[in-house]
Motif scaffolding. Structure first.
Motif, mmCIF file in Angstrom:
data_model
loop_
_atom_site.group_PDB
_atom_site.id
_atom_site.type_symbol
_atom_site.label_atom_id
_atom_site.label_comp_id
_atom_site.label_asym_id
_atom_site.label_seq_id
_atom_site.Cartn_x
_atom_site.Cartn_y
_atom_site.Cartn_z
ATOM 1 N N GLY A 31 7.934 -21.422 -46.438
ATOM 2 C CA GLY A 31 6.535 -21.291 -46.846
ATOM 3 C C GLY A 31 6.250 -19.957 -47.507
ATOM 4 N N PHE A 32 5.235 -19.257 -47.016
ATOM 5 C CA PHE A 32 4.874 -17.938 -47.542
ATOM 6 C C PHE A 32 5.296 -16.806 -46.606
ATOM 7 C CE2 PHE A 32 1.530 -20.303 -50.047
ATOM 8 C CZ PHE A 32 2.072 -20.007 -51.283
ATOM 9 N N THR A 33 6.192 -17.085 -45.662
ATOM 10 C CA THR A 33 6.620 -16.025 -44.747
ATOM 11 C C THR A 33 7.325 -14.906 -45.509
ATOM 12 O OG1 THR A 33 8.681 -17.190 -44.240
ATOM 13 C CG2 THR A 33 6.864 -17.507 -42.720
ATOM 14 N N PHE A 34 7.074 -13.700 -45.089
ATOM 15 C CA PHE A 34 7.654 -12.460 -45.610
ATOM 16 C C PHE A 34 7.176 -12.095 -47.019
ATOM 17 C CE2 PHE A 34 10.848 -14.181 -42.623
ATOM 18 C CZ PHE A 34 10.727 -13.213 -41.647
ATOM 19 N N LYS A 35 6.320 -12.891 -47.624
ATOM 20 C CA LYS A 35 5.794 -12.565 -48.952
ATOM 21 C C LYS A 35 4.754 -11.462 -48.788
ATOM 22 C CE LYS A 35 4.079 -15.103 -52.962
ATOM 23 N NZ LYS A 35 4.803 -14.353 -53.924
ATOM 24 N N LYS A 36 4.712 -10.533 -49.737
ATOM 25 C CA LYS A 36 3.803 -9.383 -49.611
ATOM 26 C C LYS A 36 2.373 -9.676 -50.068
ATOM 27 C CE LYS A 36 7.430 -5.933 -49.999
ATOM 28 N NZ LYS A 36 7.616 -5.407 -48.714
ATOM 29 N N ILE A 58 0.889 -25.830 -38.712
ATOM 30 C CA ILE A 58 1.531 -24.700 -39.389
ATOM 31 C C ILE A 58 1.450 -23.463 -38.506
ATOM 32 C CG2 ILE A 58 1.013 -25.582 -41.704
ATOM 33 C CD1 ILE A 58 -1.172 -23.299 -41.813
ATOM 34 N N HIS A 59 2.298 -22.489 -38.789
ATOM 35 C CA HIS A 59 2.227 -21.188 -38.136
ATOM 36 C C HIS A 59 1.963 -20.136 -39.215
ATOM 37 C CE1 HIS A 59 5.922 -19.220 -39.550
ATOM 38 N NE2 HIS A 59 6.418 -20.452 -39.604
ATOM 39 N N MET A 60 1.464 -18.989 -38.779
ATOM 40 C CA MET A 60 1.207 -17.884 -39.700
ATOM 41 C C MET A 60 2.014 -16.643 -39.316
ATOM 42 S SD MET A 60 -0.882 -18.811 -42.122
ATOM 43 C CE MET A 60 -1.671 -17.316 -42.717
ATOM 44 N N LEU A 61 3.068 -16.845 -38.535
ATOM 45 C CA LEU A 61 3.933 -15.729 -38.153
ATOM 46 C C LEU A 61 4.655 -15.204 -39.389
ATOM 47 C CD1 LEU A 61 5.426 -17.228 -34.881
ATOM 48 C CD2 LEU A 61 3.477 -15.679 -35.124
ATOM 49 N N PHE A 62 4.660 -13.909 -39.563
ATOM 50 C CA PHE A 62 5.290 -13.232 -40.704
ATOM 51 C C PHE A 62 4.605 -13.542 -42.037
ATOM 52 C CE2 PHE A 62 8.525 -13.854 -37.427
ATOM 53 C CZ PHE A 62 8.817 -12.539 -37.149
ATOM 54 N N VAL A 63 3.371 -14.048 -41.993
ATOM 55 C CA VAL A 63 2.551 -14.222 -43.194
ATOM 56 C C VAL A 63 1.540 -13.086 -43.166
ATOM 57 C CG1 VAL A 63 0.982 -15.724 -44.470
ATOM 58 C CG2 VAL A 63 2.883 -16.726 -43.177
ATOM 59 N N ASN A 64 1.469 -12.317 -44.256
ATOM 60 C CA ASN A 64 0.704 -11.073 -44.254
ATOM 61 C C ASN A 64 -0.667 -11.145 -44.916
ATOM 62 O OD1 ASN A 64 2.800 -9.474 -42.980
ATOM 63 N ND2 ASN A 64 3.950 -9.813 -44.852
ATOM 64 N N PHE A 65 -1.165 -12.341 -45.189
ATOM 65 C CA PHE A 65 -2.456 -12.495 -45.866
ATOM 66 C C PHE A 65 -3.082 -13.819 -45.444
ATOM 67 C CE2 PHE A 65 1.254 -13.203 -48.559
ATOM 68 C CZ PHE A 65 1.214 -14.584 -48.697
ATOM 69 N N ASP A 66 -4.404 -13.944 -45.666
ATOM 70 C CA ASP A 66 -5.103 -15.197 -45.381
ATOM 71 C C ASP A 66 -4.612 -16.288 -46.330
ATOM 72 O OD1 ASP A 66 -6.613 -13.686 -43.624
ATOM 73 O OD2 ASP A 66 -8.492 -13.884 -44.743
ATOM 74 N N LEU A 67 -4.614 -17.520 -45.828
ATOM 75 C CA LEU A 67 -4.293 -18.680 -46.661
ATOM 76 C C LEU A 67 -5.431 -19.689 -46.594
ATOM 77 C CD1 LEU A 67 -0.578 -19.587 -45.753
ATOM 78 C CD2 LEU A 67 -1.429 -18.590 -47.882
ATOM 79 N N VAL A 82 -9.096 -25.038 -43.605
ATOM 80 C CA VAL A 82 -9.287 -23.834 -42.787
ATOM 81 C C VAL A 82 -8.785 -22.620 -43.564
ATOM 82 C CG1 VAL A 82 -7.045 -23.863 -41.595
ATOM 83 C CG2 VAL A 82 -9.026 -22.895 -40.434
ATOM 84 N N VAL A 83 -9.386 -21.467 -43.295
ATOM 85 C CA VAL A 83 -8.806 -20.202 -43.743
ATOM 86 C C VAL A 83 -7.913 -19.743 -42.597
ATOM 87 C CG1 VAL A 83 -9.214 -17.802 -44.371
ATOM 88 C CG2 VAL A 83 -10.764 -19.579 -45.208
ATOM 89 N N ALA A 84 -6.604 -19.786 -42.832
ATOM 90 C CA ALA A 84 -5.627 -19.397 -41.806
ATOM 91 C C ALA A 84 -5.413 -17.889 -41.864
ATOM 92 C CB ALA A 84 -4.311 -20.144 -42.034
ATOM 93 N N LYS A 85 -5.445 -17.264 -40.717
ATOM 94 C CA LYS A 85 -5.332 -15.810 -40.596
ATOM 95 C C LYS A 85 -3.894 -15.392 -40.291
ATOM 96 C CE LYS A 85 -9.701 -14.997 -41.166
ATOM 97 N NZ LYS A 85 -10.146 -14.266 -42.342
ATOM 98 N N PRO A 86 -3.480 -14.238 -40.827
ATOM 99 C CA PRO A 86 -2.119 -13.750 -40.586
ATOM 100 C C PRO A 86 -1.780 -13.664 -39.104
ATOM 101 C CG PRO A 86 -3.228 -12.367 -42.207
ATOM 102 C CD PRO A 86 -4.257 -13.311 -41.647
#
Length: 122
Positions: A31-36, A58-67, A82-86
């Motif tokens: 997914g978007f994990t580790f992306k800056k 879904i999980h937001m672990l290691f995601v550094n921004f809202d999705l 939903v707006v998913a939080k880091p």
């Protein structure tokens, strides 16, 4: 990895001109994990074999921004957003879905529960 357009056919609007089509275990896990950072035009679609609440969580672990996250069932209808939080452990839809669209939170301004979504080849 292929890509698809994401279209809100209810509103006649393109949500994403070119979204990554993630239908393998590894592409969905990454997914978007580790992306800056994330631009407003980036997105991906996590694809399951059938409608499910559990498989489309879904999980937001290691995601550094809202999705901005949109869950779509096999009929193409939006069932949840939903707006998913880091770093939040999990998000799941209240109704079964087959597709999870992830992108910049501005996506949510272009969609509502019940809208019809299509994924034509880009």
């Amino acid at each position: 990895m292929s890509s698809r357009q994401v279209m809100n056919t209810t509103r006649g609007e393109v949500l994403l001109a070119e979204a990554k089509w993630c239908n393998s275990f590894m592409t969905k896990l990454r997914g978007f994990t580790f992306k800056k950072s994330l631009s407003e035009t980036e997105g991906l679609v996590l694809v399951e074999k059938s409608d499910s609440k559990l498989a489309t969580s879904i999980h937001m672990l290691f995601v550094n921004f809202d999705l901005g996250v949109i869950w779509v069932n096999s009929a193409g209808l939006v069932v949840h957003t939903v707006v998913a939080k880091p770093w939040k452990l999990s998000y799941a839809p209240p109704a079964p879905a087959r597709y999870v669209i992830e992108g910049h939170p501005v996506l949510l301004d272009k969609v509502a529960i019940g809208d019809k979504i299509a994924f034509p080849l880009g």
